[in-house]
Design a protein around this motif. Structure first.
Motif, PDB file in Angstrom:
ATOM      1  N   PHE A  79       0.815  -1.218   0.000  1.00 47.38           N
ATOM      2  CA  PHE A  79       0.000   0.000   0.000  1.00 47.38           C
ATOM      3  C   PHE A  79       0.847   1.266   0.000  1.00 47.38           C
ATOM      4  O   PHE A  79       0.377   2.326  -0.387  1.00 47.38           O
ATOM      5  N   GLN A  80       2.095   1.167   0.415  1.00 45.39           N
ATOM      6  CA  GLN A  80       2.968   2.341   0.423  1.00 45.39           C
ATOM      7  C   GLN A  80       3.683   2.535  -0.918  1.00 45.39           C
ATOM      8  O   GLN A  80       3.724   3.639  -1.433  1.00 45.39           O
ATOM      9  N   VAL A  81       4.259   1.452  -1.474  1.00 51.63           N
ATOM     10  CA  VAL A  81       5.099   1.605  -2.670  1.00 51.63           C
ATOM     11  C   VAL A  81       4.649   0.786  -3.874  1.00 51.63           C
ATOM     12  O   VAL A  81       5.229   0.917  -4.945  1.00 51.63           O
ATOM     13  N   GLY A  82       3.662  -0.071  -3.736  1.00 52.32           N
ATOM     14  CA  GLY A  82       3.204  -0.879  -4.861  1.00 52.32           C
ATOM     15  C   GLY A  82       4.053  -2.129  -5.040  1.00 52.32           C
ATOM     16  O   GLY A  82       4.733  -2.587  -4.126  1.00 52.32           O
ATOM     17  N   LEU A  83       4.015  -2.698  -6.246  1.00 51.32           N
ATOM     18  CA  LEU A  83       4.710  -3.953  -6.536  1.00 51.32           C
ATOM     19  C   LEU A  83       6.148  -3.719  -6.995  1.00 51.32           C
ATOM     20  O   LEU A  83       6.581  -4.266  -8.001  1.00 51.32           O
ATOM     21  N   PHE A 119       8.616  -4.215  -2.107  1.00 51.09           N
ATOM     22  CA  PHE A 119       7.570  -5.208  -1.833  1.00 51.09           C
ATOM     23  C   PHE A 119       8.148  -6.616  -1.856  1.00 51.09           C
ATOM     24  O   PHE A 119       7.933  -7.410  -0.935  1.00 51.09           O
ATOM     25  N   TRP A 120       8.893  -6.937  -2.905  1.00 51.79           N
ATOM     26  CA  TRP A 120       9.452  -8.282  -3.036  1.00 51.79           C
ATOM     27  C   TRP A 120      10.523  -8.541  -1.982  1.00 51.79           C
ATOM     28  O   TRP A 120      10.629  -9.648  -1.450  1.00 51.79           O
ATOM     29  N   LEU A 121      11.312  -7.533  -1.673  1.00 53.60           N
ATOM     30  CA  LEU A 121      12.290  -7.671  -0.605  1.00 53.60           C
ATOM     31  C   LEU A 121      11.601  -7.947   0.725  1.00 53.60           C
ATOM     32  O   LEU A 121      12.052  -8.776   1.504  1.00 53.60           O
ATOM     33  N   ASN A 122      10.480  -7.287   0.962  1.00 50.70           N
ATOM     34  CA  ASN A 122       9.755  -7.510   2.209  1.00 50.70           C
ATOM     35  C   ASN A 122       9.169  -8.908   2.266  1.00 50.70           C
ATOM     36  O   ASN A 122       9.140  -9.516   3.333  1.00 50.70           O
ATOM     37  N   ILE A 123       8.737  -9.438   1.151  1.00 49.81           N
ATOM     38  CA  ILE A 123       8.232 -10.822   1.135  1.00 49.81           C
ATOM     39  C   ILE A 123       9.350 -11.775   1.540  1.00 49.81           C
ATOM     40  O   ILE A 123       9.148 -12.674   2.360  1.00 49.81           O
ATOM     41  N   VAL A 124      10.540 -11.587   0.985  1.00 51.09           N
ATOM     42  CA  VAL A 124      11.677 -12.446   1.324  1.00 51.09           C
ATOM     43  C   VAL A 124      12.034 -12.301   2.799  1.00 51.09           C
ATOM     44  O   VAL A 124      12.235 -13.302   3.503  1.00 51.09           O
ATOM     45  N   LEU A 125      12.093 -11.074   3.288  1.00 46.23           N
ATOM     46  CA  LEU A 125      12.420 -10.852   4.702  1.00 46.23           C
ATOM     47  C   LEU A 125      11.368 -11.468   5.614  1.00 46.23           C
ATOM     48  O   LEU A 125      11.694 -12.038   6.662  1.00 46.23           O
ATOM     49  N   THR A 126      10.105 -11.379   5.237  1.00 50.94           N
ATOM     50  CA  THR A 126       9.041 -11.963   6.052  1.00 50.94           C
ATOM     51  C   THR A 126       9.129 -13.483   6.043  1.00 50.94           C
ATOM     52  O   THR A 126       8.871 -14.126   7.067  1.00 50.94           O
ATOM     53  N   ILE A 143      10.118  -4.950  10.643  1.00 50.42           N
ATOM     54  CA  ILE A 143      11.072  -3.834  10.741  1.00 50.42           C
ATOM     55  C   ILE A 143      11.215  -3.138   9.395  1.00 50.42           C
ATOM     56  O   ILE A 143      11.169  -1.909   9.305  1.00 50.42           O
ATOM     57  N   HIS A 144      11.361  -3.905   8.331  1.00 51.85           N
ATOM     58  CA  HIS A 144      11.496  -3.319   6.997  1.00 51.85           C
ATOM     59  C   HIS A 144      10.228  -2.571   6.601  1.00 51.85           C
ATOM     60  O   HIS A 144      10.297  -1.460   6.064  1.00 51.85           O
ATOM     61  N   ALA A 145       9.072  -3.147   6.864  1.00 50.76           N
ATOM     62  CA  ALA A 145       7.810  -2.509   6.491  1.00 50.76           C
ATOM     63  C   ALA A 145       7.617  -1.183   7.224  1.00 50.76           C
ATOM     64  O   ALA A 145       7.243  -0.179   6.617  1.00 50.76           O
ATOM     65  N   VAL A 146       7.881  -1.173   8.517  1.00 52.51           N
ATOM     66  CA  VAL A 146       7.732   0.063   9.288  1.00 52.51           C
ATOM     67  C   VAL A 146       8.731   1.107   8.800  1.00 52.51           C
ATOM     68  O   VAL A 146       8.393   2.292   8.676  1.00 52.51           O
ATOM     69  N   TRP A 147       9.943   0.681   8.488  1.00 53.35           N
ATOM     70  CA  TRP A 147      10.950   1.614   7.981  1.00 53.35           C
ATOM     71  C   TRP A 147      10.501   2.227   6.649  1.00 53.35           C
ATOM     72  O   TRP A 147      10.623   3.439   6.440  1.00 53.35           O
ATOM     73  N   ILE A 148       9.978   1.414   5.748  1.00 54.14           N
ATOM     74  CA  ILE A 148       9.506   1.906   4.450  1.00 54.14           C
ATOM     75  C   ILE A 148       8.372   2.907   4.639  1.00 54.14           C
ATOM     76  O   ILE A 148       8.361   3.982   4.044  1.00 54.14           O
ATOM     77  N   ILE A 149       7.419   2.578   5.486  1.00 56.14           N
ATOM     78  CA  ILE A 149       6.269   3.456   5.702  1.00 56.14           C
ATOM     79  C   ILE A 149       6.708   4.764   6.371  1.00 56.14           C
ATOM     80  O   ILE A 149       6.211   5.836   6.029  1.00 56.14           O
TER      81      ILE A 149
END
Length: 62
Positions: A28-32, A36-43, A52-58
């Motif tokens: 919802f912040q940056v799209g696809l 987004f893909w980096l966050n999927i891997v980190l999750t 942590i990555h998601a909160v940092w991006i937002i």
């Protein structure tokens, strides 16, 4: 003097989503994009790195 930014209702919603489902908050912040893909891997590696990555991006993207 420095400009202060305040959290909007959308930011708060994205932060809640980032805690529950980190990739959704990033989407919802940056799209696809790369983040987004980096966050999927980190999750997948661990829930906490994804949060942590998601909160940092937002928090840093406007």
């Amino acid at each position: 003097m420095s400009a202060q930014s305040t959290a909007t209702g959308g930011d708060i919603l994205r932060l809640i989503l980032a805690i529950l489902l980190p990739p959704l908050g990033v989407f919802f912040q940056v799209g696809l994009g790369l983040h987004f893909w980096l966050n999927i891997v980190l999750t997948l590696f661990g829930y906490v790195p994804g949060i942590i990555h998601a909160v940092w991006i937002i928090a840093t993207r406007r």
